[in-house]
Design a protein around this motif. Sequence first.
Motif, PDB file in Angstrom:
ATOM      1  N   LEU A 281       0.821  -1.207   0.000  1.00 19.34           N
ATOM      2  CA  LEU A 281       0.000   0.000   0.000  1.00 19.34           C
ATOM      3  C   LEU A 281       0.856   1.258   0.000  1.00 19.34           C
ATOM      4  N   ASN A 282       1.930   1.234   0.770  1.00 20.73           N
ATOM      5  CA  ASN A 282       2.792   2.412   0.850  1.00 20.73           C
ATOM      6  C   ASN A 282       3.490   2.712  -0.462  1.00 20.73           C
ATOM      7  N   ARG A 283       3.812   1.678  -1.237  1.00 23.28           N
ATOM      8  CA  ARG A 283       4.563   1.928  -2.460  1.00 23.28           C
ATOM      9  C   ARG A 283       3.665   2.057  -3.677  1.00 23.28           C
ATOM     10  N   ALA A 284       2.559   1.318  -3.729  1.00 25.04           N
ATOM     11  CA  ALA A 284       1.797   1.205  -4.972  1.00 25.04           C
ATOM     12  C   ALA A 284       0.614   2.155  -5.059  1.00 25.04           C
ATOM     13  N   ALA A 285       0.134   2.622  -3.931  1.00 23.68           N
ATOM     14  CA  ALA A 285      -1.032   3.497  -3.942  1.00 23.68           C
ATOM     15  C   ALA A 285      -0.596   4.943  -3.716  1.00 23.68           C
ATOM     16  N   ALA A 286      -1.134   5.832  -4.538  1.00 30.11           N
ATOM     17  CA  ALA A 286      -0.870   7.254  -4.331  1.00 30.11           C
ATOM     18  C   ALA A 286      -1.398   7.659  -2.960  1.00 30.11           C
ATOM     19  N   PRO A 287      -0.791   8.679  -2.331  1.00 27.15           N
ATOM     20  CA  PRO A 287      -1.228   9.080  -0.991  1.00 27.15           C
ATOM     21  C   PRO A 287      -2.729   9.306  -0.878  1.00 27.15           C
ATOM     22  N   GLU A 288      -3.319   9.951  -1.873  1.00 25.31           N
ATOM     23  CA  GLU A 288      -4.757  10.203  -1.803  1.00 25.31           C
ATOM     24  C   GLU A 288      -5.557   8.906  -1.897  1.00 25.31           C
ATOM     25  N   LYS A 289      -5.039   7.922  -2.648  1.00 29.12           N
ATOM     26  CA  LYS A 289      -5.717   6.636  -2.745  1.00 29.12           C
ATOM     27  C   LYS A 289      -5.600   5.865  -1.435  1.00 29.12           C
ATOM     28  N   ARG A 290      -4.455   5.970  -0.767  1.00 24.35           N
ATOM     29  CA  ARG A 290      -4.305   5.313   0.529  1.00 24.35           C
ATOM     30  C   ARG A 290      -5.314   5.869   1.528  1.00 24.35           C
ATOM     31  N   SER A 291      -5.514   7.174   1.502  1.00 28.76           N
ATOM     32  CA  SER A 291      -6.482   7.791   2.410  1.00 28.76           C
ATOM     33  C   SER A 291      -7.895   7.285   2.133  1.00 28.76           C
ATOM     34  N   GLU A 292      -8.211   7.111   0.859  1.00 27.92           N
ATOM     35  CA  GLU A 292      -9.532   6.584   0.500  1.00 27.92           C
ATOM     36  C   GLU A 292      -9.702   5.160   1.026  1.00 27.92           C
ATOM     37  N   LEU A 293      -8.660   4.335   0.872  1.00 30.00           N
ATOM     38  CA  LEU A 293      -8.752   2.963   1.345  1.00 30.00           C
ATOM     39  C   LEU A 293      -8.896   2.914   2.860  1.00 30.00           C
ATOM     40  N   GLN A 294      -8.171   3.773   3.563  1.00 31.48           N
ATOM     41  CA  GLN A 294      -8.320   3.843   5.014  1.00 31.48           C
ATOM     42  C   GLN A 294      -9.756   4.197   5.397  1.00 31.48           C
ATOM     43  N   LEU A 295     -10.329   5.143   4.677  1.00 30.81           N
ATOM     44  CA  LEU A 295     -11.701   5.552   4.958  1.00 30.81           C
ATOM     45  C   LEU A 295     -12.669   4.387   4.744  1.00 30.81           C
ATOM     46  N   ILE A 296     -12.500   3.661   3.643  1.00 28.62           N
ATOM     47  CA  ILE A 296     -13.386   2.532   3.362  1.00 28.62           C
ATOM     48  C   ILE A 296     -13.246   1.459   4.438  1.00 28.62           C
TER      49      ILE A 296
ATOM     50  N   LEU B  95     -14.972  -0.338  -8.343  1.00 22.95           N
ATOM     51  CA  LEU B  95     -13.640   0.139  -7.989  1.00 22.95           C
ATOM     52  C   LEU B  95     -13.206  -0.430  -6.643  1.00 22.95           C
ATOM     53  N   LEU B  96     -14.154  -0.562  -5.717  1.00 25.11           N
ATOM     54  CA  LEU B  96     -13.848  -1.154  -4.415  1.00 25.11           C
ATOM     55  C   LEU B  96     -13.334  -2.578  -4.598  1.00 25.11           C
ATOM     56  N   PHE B  97     -14.016  -3.340  -5.418  1.00 24.37           N
ATOM     57  CA  PHE B  97     -13.571  -4.706  -5.712  1.00 24.37           C
ATOM     58  C   PHE B  97     -12.190  -4.699  -6.355  1.00 24.37           C
ATOM     59  N   LYS B  98     -12.021  -3.833  -7.330  1.00 25.50           N
ATOM     60  CA  LYS B  98     -10.755  -3.786  -8.055  1.00 25.50           C
ATOM     61  C   LYS B  98      -9.599  -3.431  -7.125  1.00 25.50           C
ATOM     62  N   SER B  99      -9.810  -2.447  -6.279  1.00 31.22           N
ATOM     63  CA  SER B  99      -8.745  -1.998  -5.386  1.00 31.22           C
ATOM     64  C   SER B  99      -8.359  -3.090  -4.395  1.00 31.22           C
ATOM     65  N   PHE B 100      -9.351  -3.679  -3.745  1.00 30.33           N
ATOM     66  CA  PHE B 100      -9.041  -4.654  -2.707  1.00 30.33           C
ATOM     67  C   PHE B 100      -8.553  -5.979  -3.279  1.00 30.33           C
ATOM     68  N   SER B 101      -8.988  -6.342  -4.473  1.00 31.11           N
ATOM     69  CA  SER B 101      -8.464  -7.579  -5.067  1.00 31.11           C
ATOM     70  C   SER B 101      -6.976  -7.425  -5.351  1.00 31.11           C
ATOM     71  N   GLY B 102      -6.561  -6.255  -5.839  1.00 28.63           N
ATOM     72  CA  GLY B 102      -5.136  -6.023  -6.065  1.00 28.63           C
ATOM     73  C   GLY B 102      -4.341  -6.014  -4.780  1.00 28.63           C
ATOM     74  N   VAL B 103      -4.866  -5.347  -3.754  1.00 27.99           N
ATOM     75  CA  VAL B 103      -4.167  -5.245  -2.478  1.00 27.99           C
ATOM     76  C   VAL B 103      -4.034  -6.601  -1.800  1.00 27.99           C
ATOM     77  N   CYS B 104      -5.056  -7.419  -1.896  1.00 31.91           N
ATOM     78  CA  CYS B 104      -5.099  -8.677  -1.151  1.00 31.91           C
ATOM     79  C   CYS B 104      -4.477  -9.856  -1.896  1.00 31.91           C
ATOM     80  N   LEU B 105      -4.253  -9.736  -3.187  1.00 35.49           N
ATOM     81  CA  LEU B 105      -3.726 -10.862  -3.959  1.00 35.49           C
ATOM     82  C   LEU B 105      -2.282 -10.650  -4.398  1.00 35.49           C
ATOM     83  N   ASN B 106      -2.026  -9.548  -5.103  1.00 40.00           N
ATOM     84  CA  ASN B 106      -0.712  -9.370  -5.714  1.00 40.00           C
ATOM     85  C   ASN B 106       0.449  -9.448  -4.734  1.00 40.00           C
ATOM     86  N   PRO B 107       0.453  -8.674  -3.642  1.00 42.68           N
ATOM     87  CA  PRO B 107       1.629  -8.721  -2.758  1.00 42.68           C
ATOM     88  C   PRO B 107       1.840 -10.068  -2.100  1.00 42.68           C
ATOM     89  N   VAL B 108       0.768 -10.817  -1.898  1.00 46.29           N
ATOM     90  CA  VAL B 108       0.898 -12.132  -1.265  1.00 46.29           C
ATOM     91  C   VAL B 108       1.549 -13.121  -2.225  1.00 46.29           C
TER      92      VAL B 108
END
Length: 715
Positions: free
Chosen positions: A88-103, A148-161
Amino acid sequence: MIETISTTTTVKDPFRFHVSAAFDLNQDQWETLIALMDTFIGALDDEEAEQLADRYSQTGLDRESIIKFAKLKSSDLENYKSVVLGFLNRAAAPEKRSELQLILSVLSTRAGTFALTGHFAPFSQLSLKDREAAVNGWRHSFIPQLRLLFKSFSGVCLNPVFVNKENRVLHRAMGFPAEDPVRNHPDYQPVNPLPRLPMLTESELLSVPSWDCIIIGSGGGGGVTAAELAKTGKSVLVIEKGTYYHESDLSLVEGDAMSNLYEAGGFFSSTDGNVNIAAGSTFGGGTTVNWSASLKLQHFVREEWAKQGLTHFISPKFTSDLERVFERIGASTTGVKHNNSNQHLVDGCKALGYHIADLHQNTGGRSHSCGFCFAGCKDGIKNGTSATWLRDAQQYGAKFIDRTKVLRVLVENNKAVGVEAVIGHEQGQRKVKIYSDTVVCAAGSLQTPGVLQRSGLKNKHIGRHLRIHPSAITYGYFEQPVDTFEGSIMTAVSNVAENVDGEGYGAKLEVPATPAGSFSSIILWRGIHHHKEKMLRYRHYSPILVLARDKDTESCVRYDEHGNLAVDYNLSNHDRQSILAGILRSLDVLVAAGAREVETGQFAIDPFVFGPHEQSRVDNPRYIAWRNNVAKVGLPPFGAGIYAAHQMGTARMGISPNVSATKPTGETWEVKQLYVADTSLFPTATGVNPMVTVEAVALHVADCIAKNGAASAKL
């Protein structure tokens, strides 16, 4: 001349771009994210695990590994928190990280979970079955924000693992070698061993009072410019913000390659989350990680640029420069050997009468059967700039320094006189001023606009008109193993869909690299059991890359107050149609090559499966109906995976500052002796891998600098 500075970093390399303070999650957010991770990679029960083991152990996979994988959930893995947080720290822009935290905060409440899933309990307290249904509901939703919620979390939860090289249980179950088994063997001897290029130390750098020319960036543009100017007798310094890795230093491991060789440590998202972008950030730039693809700029693009007043591109000089580049990098089809995926592209195109051609590789006619080419060339035969032009530059006295980020160009009396940079070596990070008569910015289309803007340039075209060749990936499942990770990545190309609109815009069909991490997030998640079965079938999938030539998408690069890069890219309807046209052709190619199943990555479209007694044929009525539905659904916002690895156009050249950021010579309109020599000069997208084009353009810019015949810059 030297002043010590302090820099807050969130990643190992302080010269990548997300350098604002690292973010973390509170306990409620962590509980929600863990619940999501254990949904995307969830545990199957004993019966389901045994069924998968019975079926897939017959394909050569290890039975015990299959059962372990089937029963595994993300939170069973070591360091899963740090792996995902690092992603999350490297791949998501700061504003996108804030959105994910909010969700995540919203999903930690009853009301928020009810609004997003229909269940009146915090997401982490839902049953696995309900969580799985909720996530699939986001995928199917007609609301773009939920897709977009699905797209974001599928990338976060699958790729780095799946990228993580320590997660051997995942790779063994897939039959995927987590590292190159040949070139990472202790006894491996490189095909073409190269001497190490010397990098200046800080003290050596500061002992030189001034240079004739400073070149920012060591990729296709910077490397060529350095060689050409050094040959004229100029003292040349090449500054690279990435790290120099000798061939023997390379780790042909997906995760290591992403961390060490790419901007932001791998794929990162556009600000809206719709496009995942990769860009080289190492000594040699994109030429180090390019898949050996070497394509010349096509005639209709050259003519398009000439119609904009840039007549150089239809001149004999540009033609000869293209030939010169081909010769220097050893671009040839002589050593081309198609792996199974490329052979499927060839066979399918031939069966349908589509255009197909071998793709030139920059290996001097040698075969390069390396499926890990995206991680650099340990063989020493891929002729990126660090193996060619930069060695020419060294021969004529050019010097190099890596791990040094240029902040701005120093300008006096409307003329470039040097650069201010942050250098990071054993003495610590320091801000330094380095002086020169000429500065060439070849930092790439993502970073060059930032350098120019921080230097005080105001031209409205700087940072705008970004072109990235937005791409989709389709897959075919074959009865026999494909093992797309073996052999050369990209050796064939089809132009069957390159001219969708009659104006030279459409899509090319090629073959991409899809190692474990990439495959896990590209192959669409439709449920826990379904995705695990897809991963177990990995060796049987053959991918096709649909690479579009973008025409009119509104796009730009921009930077926040900390220098963090953001990419805005709002894919136009025209460019969506180009991708879709390529997808439809690619599906036919896979079917004609014998695929038993095909899929597109569209969230709303399930794969097409031929029946046991049906032949793989494009005239199958069921297939035709399914294909028509693919066309009907199209590519709605956040409704499919879109990827990009080419960046162009953010400081484009032209005949007037009203339409461009730079002159036809590459010099900026606003500052004398400040030139651009990278892909950001391109007036439009090339439609082909830009490496050969940018090297030919750099030859032109270097000639203009050497002749110093450009008119005085004016606002």
